[in-house]
Scaffold this active site. Structure first.
Site, mmCIF file in Angstrom:
data_model
loop_
_atom_site.group_PDB
_atom_site.id
_atom_site.type_symbol
_atom_site.label_atom_id
_atom_site.label_comp_id
_atom_site.label_asym_id
_atom_site.label_seq_id
_atom_site.Cartn_x
_atom_site.Cartn_y
_atom_site.Cartn_z
ATOM 1 N N ARG A 102 0.760 -1.107 -0.031
ATOM 2 C CA ARG A 102 -0.114 -0.040 0.065
ATOM 3 C C ARG A 102 0.930 1.051 -0.011
ATOM 4 O O ARG A 102 1.606 1.400 0.986
ATOM 5 C CB ARG A 102 -1.002 0.042 1.132
ATOM 6 N N HIS A 129 -7.185 1.023 -6.702
ATOM 7 C CA HIS A 129 -7.474 0.025 -5.617
ATOM 8 C C HIS A 129 -7.858 -1.170 -6.080
ATOM 9 O O HIS A 129 -9.179 -1.453 -5.733
ATOM 10 C CB HIS A 129 -8.446 0.893 -4.521
ATOM 11 N N GLN A 132 -9.960 -3.964 -3.932
ATOM 12 C CA GLN A 132 -11.239 -3.359 -3.475
ATOM 13 C C GLN A 132 -11.961 -3.557 -4.778
ATOM 14 O O GLN A 132 -13.397 -4.141 -4.366
ATOM 15 C CB GLN A 132 -11.123 -1.750 -3.064
ATOM 16 N N ASP A 224 -17.414 7.208 -1.241
ATOM 17 C CA ASP A 224 -16.292 6.963 -0.500
ATOM 18 C C ASP A 224 -15.719 8.344 -0.062
ATOM 19 O O ASP A 224 -16.528 9.383 -0.374
ATOM 20 C CB ASP A 224 -14.913 6.449 -1.562
ATOM 21 N N CYS A 264 -16.254 1.543 0.168
ATOM 22 C CA CYS A 264 -15.086 0.720 0.529
ATOM 23 C C CYS A 264 -14.653 0.824 2.034
ATOM 24 O O CYS A 264 -14.073 -0.170 2.574
ATOM 25 C CB CYS A 264 -13.845 1.072 -0.471
ATOM 26 N N ARG A 292 -13.858 -8.886 1.119
ATOM 27 C CA ARG A 292 -12.423 -8.240 0.756
ATOM 28 C C ARG A 292 -11.632 -9.648 1.066
ATOM 29 O O ARG A 292 -10.787 -10.241 0.226
ATOM 30 C CB ARG A 292 -11.813 -7.323 1.696
#
Ligand code: CP
Ligand code: NVA
Length: 305
Positions: A102, A129, A132, A224, A264, A292
């Protein structure tokens, strides 16, 4: 070397196969029978930013499948600061079977992938992402049985999560609409790439300003945070710009009657989403977060077996 940096690196068929694998692994897990597909394998996880879902779901995915994971916090490694990324990639490749990273700058995960001799997974960058997006697609797939022709509408900032969502939508034939304020568009390159894929899969793309117009007919509303990690100094300005883009009961009532609302997470309740919606009958927030785990398993199995 096979990496997982961007869903656009994969064919529609490969992505659909990964979703089907995730469905299968999820059902095996529900029955208490996790297959030891990653026995003896270790995932090294490099984090330059905080995380709950990405960290825990990758760690648990490895453990469920017989492997292990190693967490390296933002205080460690010093990617590109204490040590060159090319050196980190080559050193880690001798210790672990795959690297999940990340990062702040997308270029850094590309650089890791360039130098690593093990698969590299993008656990979020400033551009996208993709992990995700796999969990998002899995959630939509479970709800509707297919992504083909499903109307997915993103309301808010044209950020990393929006980019990967748009890309997986066009790959799998869903229609994607975004409503975002002026100055907060997705990168034009990401849009061009989506338009190119949409021409072959038949997905329809719309780029709007008005959230009310955007949610008409939406089967999925997605939002988001208004301020992503790394943009904290812009938070005050963003908090003035984004309120018309709040996903609240009024907006949800303008969509399809069976709409699901996705995020998310982490959510900023009272900003991009209200409690009433986050905890209401249309909310898919927690099944989505739980997915996830299953999506990550499919990515890992695809890369490591
Ligand atoms: N959605 C997501 O990636 O959450 P974390 O930042 O907690 O990993
Ligand atoms: N857009 C958010 C997503 C967090 C999972 C961020 O980058 O901070």
């Amino acid at each position: 070397m096979n990496h997982f940096i961007d869903v656009l690196d994969y064919s529609s068929k490969d992505l659909q196969e990964m979703l089907d694998l995730a469905v299968k692994l999820k059902s095996q897990w529900k029955k208490g029978g996790n297959p030891p597909l990653l026995r003896g394998k270790v995932l090294g996880m490099i984090f330059q930013k905080p995380s709950l879902r990405t960290r825990v779901s990758f760690d648990m995915a490895m453990r469920h499948l017989g492997g292990d994971a190693l967490y390296l916090s933002p205080a460690e490694i010093g990617l590109g600061k204490r040590e060159a990324i090319s050196d980190v990639a080559r050193v880690m490749s001798g210790y672990v079977d795959a690297i999940m990273a990340r990062v702040f700058e997308h270029q850094h995960v590309l650089e890791l992938a360039k130098w690593a001799s093990v698969p590299v997974i993008n656990g979020l960058s400033d551009y996208n992402h993709p992990c995700q997006a796999m969990a998002d697609a899995l959630t939509i797939y479970e709800k509707f049985g297919s992504l083909k022709g499903i109307q997915v509408t993103f309301v808010g900032d044209g950020n990393n999560v929006a980019v990967s969502l748009m890309h997986i939508c066009v790959k799998l034939g869903a229609n994607f609409t975004i409503a975002n304020p002026v100055g907060y568009d997705m990168p034009s390159k990401a849009i061009e790439l989506a338009q190119e894929v949409a021409r072959t899969t038949g997905s329809q793309l719309k780029f709007l300003r008005d959230p009310h117009q955007a949610v008409k007919g939406a089967q999925v509303i997605y939002t988001d945070t208004w301020t992503s990690m790394g943009q904290e100094e812009e938070a005050q300005v963003r908090e003035k710009v984004f309120p018309p883009y709040q996903v609240n009961q009024e907006l949800v009532s303008e969509a399809d009657k069976d709409v699901i609302v996705m995020h998310c997470l982490p959510a900023h309740r009272g900003q991009e989403i209200t409690d009433e919606v986050a905890d209401g009958p249309h909310s898919a927030l927690f099944p989505q977060a739980h997915n996830r785990l299953h999506a990550q398993k499919a990515i890992l199995v695809q890369l490591l077996t």
